[in-house]
Design an enzyme around this catalytic site. Structure first.
Site, PDB file in Angstrom:
ATOM      1  N   ARG A   1     -10.649 -34.442 -37.424  1.00 40.50           N
ATOM      2  CA  ARG A   1     -10.884 -34.620 -35.986  1.00 40.50           C
ATOM      3  C   ARG A   1     -11.726 -35.870 -35.748  1.00 40.50           C
ATOM      4  NH1 ARG A   1     -11.890 -28.986 -36.817  1.00 40.50           N
ATOM      5  NH2 ARG A   1     -10.412 -27.624 -35.708  1.00 40.50           N
TER       6      ARG A   1
ATOM      7  N   LYS B   1     -15.789 -27.542 -36.496  1.00 43.47           N
ATOM      8  CA  LYS B   1     -16.262 -26.765 -35.359  1.00 43.47           C
ATOM      9  C   LYS B   1     -17.081 -25.571 -35.833  1.00 43.47           C
ATOM     10  CE  LYS B   1     -12.623 -27.904 -32.012  1.00 43.47           C
ATOM     11  NZ  LYS B   1     -11.574 -27.365 -31.125  1.00 43.47           N
TER      12      LYS B   1
ATOM     13  N   HIS C   1      -6.198 -37.802 -31.540  1.00 43.50           N
ATOM     14  CA  HIS C   1      -5.687 -36.456 -31.815  1.00 43.50           C
ATOM     15  C   HIS C   1      -4.202 -36.476 -32.150  1.00 43.50           C
ATOM     16  CE1 HIS C   1      -7.123 -32.372 -31.945  1.00 43.50           C
ATOM     17  NE2 HIS C   1      -6.025 -31.941 -31.375  1.00 43.50           N
TER      18      HIS C   1
ATOM     19  N   ARG D   1      -3.820 -36.646 -35.782  1.00 41.82           N
ATOM     20  CA  ARG D   1      -4.022 -35.321 -36.392  1.00 41.82           C
ATOM     21  C   ARG D   1      -2.716 -34.530 -36.329  1.00 41.82           C
ATOM     22  NH1 ARG D   1      -7.927 -31.263 -37.563  1.00 41.82           N
ATOM     23  NH2 ARG D   1      -7.729 -29.352 -36.336  1.00 41.82           N
TER      24      ARG D   1
ATOM     25  N   HIS E   1      -8.303 -24.929 -38.734  1.00 41.43           N
ATOM     26  CA  HIS E   1      -7.978 -24.012 -37.642  1.00 41.43           C
ATOM     27  C   HIS E   1      -8.549 -22.627 -37.937  1.00 41.43           C
ATOM     28  CE1 HIS E   1      -4.268 -26.445 -36.093  1.00 41.43           C
ATOM     29  NE2 HIS E   1      -5.403 -26.844 -35.556  1.00 41.43           N
TER      30      HIS E   1
ATOM     31  N   TYR F   1       3.125 -26.572 -34.902  1.00 43.05           N
ATOM     32  CA  TYR F   1       3.700 -27.696 -35.624  1.00 43.05           C
ATOM     33  C   TYR F   1       5.014 -27.340 -36.307  1.00 43.05           C
ATOM     34  CZ  TYR F   1      -0.876 -29.709 -34.813  1.00 43.05           C
ATOM     35  OH  TYR F   1      -2.018 -30.174 -34.213  1.00 43.05           O
TER      36      TYR F   1
END
Length: 306
Positions: free
Chosen positions: A154, A178, A245, A248, A271, A280
């Site tokens: 990210r 995150k 992004h 990514r 994730h 995806y």
């Protein structure tokens, strides 16, 4: 009222470890709602317990009438929902006015991405041309593109990547994602070579640094710089309007198209759930369909009537 909002923002920033982007977006959305509410009620201040579900629905209607997209309205409502859930737990309110308000539905869009041949042309271009003058900025800016595409990192993770977490001996980088979750991302020999070259030039130009990526001044990168680099480089390659992004997305699509197992891609991307990665697979299916149409001699032919 602002003291309560600031207390909530402090909570999501430091206790929930939300990203800088999320914290900023939630703060803006919440303050926008309260500014609107004070205006329509013609008051200088308003307490949380005075807010009703009708107030929130009316705001959502006005947002829609301003042609704000359902996706954006949904995000704004999620910010309010989070605030009221927190406020109820803290005892600031007895009833949550946003609890029964349905989130606006919107048509899900497949993630945009950049084709591998375009990115490989950017990364490998001029690599064998000894006449090209390579300075710190040139190497760094191309390496930013390469890192996004080859690791799926990210933007905020790239900016805060520590020098100590780029392990050349192990050929891996340690990323703080995150909610302060760490993950290990392996790196290939070409990226490893580029990272080593940049680090050596950085140390000569600006000295050793705690942060891996730095500006020419030796200071840490900032989000707008990274955004501008990606936009400019991709625009010059005929891919305008692409953000970090999107690279990514390109990493994830390339991995799945190359046969990677979806759970492995999930872990590499950081994730929290498989659902976020599964989008995806739709990109992969679309790619297969396009390849089929282009490659098979009968794929685009209409059935002949007898």
């Amino acid at each position: 009222m602002y003291s309560v909002i600031e207390e909530y923002i402090t909570y999501i920033r430091y206790e929930l470890n939300r990203s800088t982007h999320t914290v900023s977006a939630y703060k803006t959305d919440i303050e926008e709602f309260f500014a609107w509410l004070r205006c329509i009620k013609n008051v200088t201040d308003i307490e949380l317990k005075q807010i009703t579900a009708r107030d929130i629905r009316r705001w959502m209607v006005e947002l829609s009438e301003q042609n704000i997209s359902p996706r954006s309205v949904r995000r704004k409502l999620q910010a309010l929902r989070s605030l009221f859930v927190w406020a109820a737990k803290r005892g600031y309110i007895e009833n949550d006015p946003a609890r029964k308000i349905a989130l606006p539905k919107f048509e899900s869009r497949l993630p945009e991405w950049v084709r591998p041949e375009v990115l490989e042309g950017i990364i490998d271009g001029n690599s064998d041309d000894s006449s090209v003058q390579l300075d710190l900025r040139t190497i760094r800016d191309k390496l930013i593109i390469q890192c996004f595409y080859e690791t799926g990192i990210r933007s905020e993770e790239l900016i805060t990547l520590r020098d100590a977490d780029v392990d050349v001996a192990r050929a891996e980088i340690k990323v703080l994602g995150k909610r302060n979750k760490q993950r290990i991302i392996p790196i290939g020999p070409l990226l490893l070579e580029a990272l080593t070259q940049y680090r050596e030039m950085r140390n000569k130009s600006t000295g050793r640094s705690e942060t891996f990526f730095v500006l020419d001044s030796g200071e840490q990168l900032y989000p707008m710089y990274v955004y501008r680099v990606v936009r400019q480089v991709l625009s010059e390659a005929g891919q305008p309007g692409k953000s970090p992004h999107k690279l990514r997305h390109s990493f994830a699509s390339a991995m799945l198209n190359g046969g990677a197992e979806i759970n492995s891609v999930k872990d590499l991307l950081g994730h929290a759930s498989l659902a976020a990665t599964q989008v995806y697979t739709h990109v992969t299916v679309n790619e297969l369909k396009e390849n089929y149409k282009q490659a098979h001699p009968r794929a685009d032919k209409e059935r002949r009537k007898i």
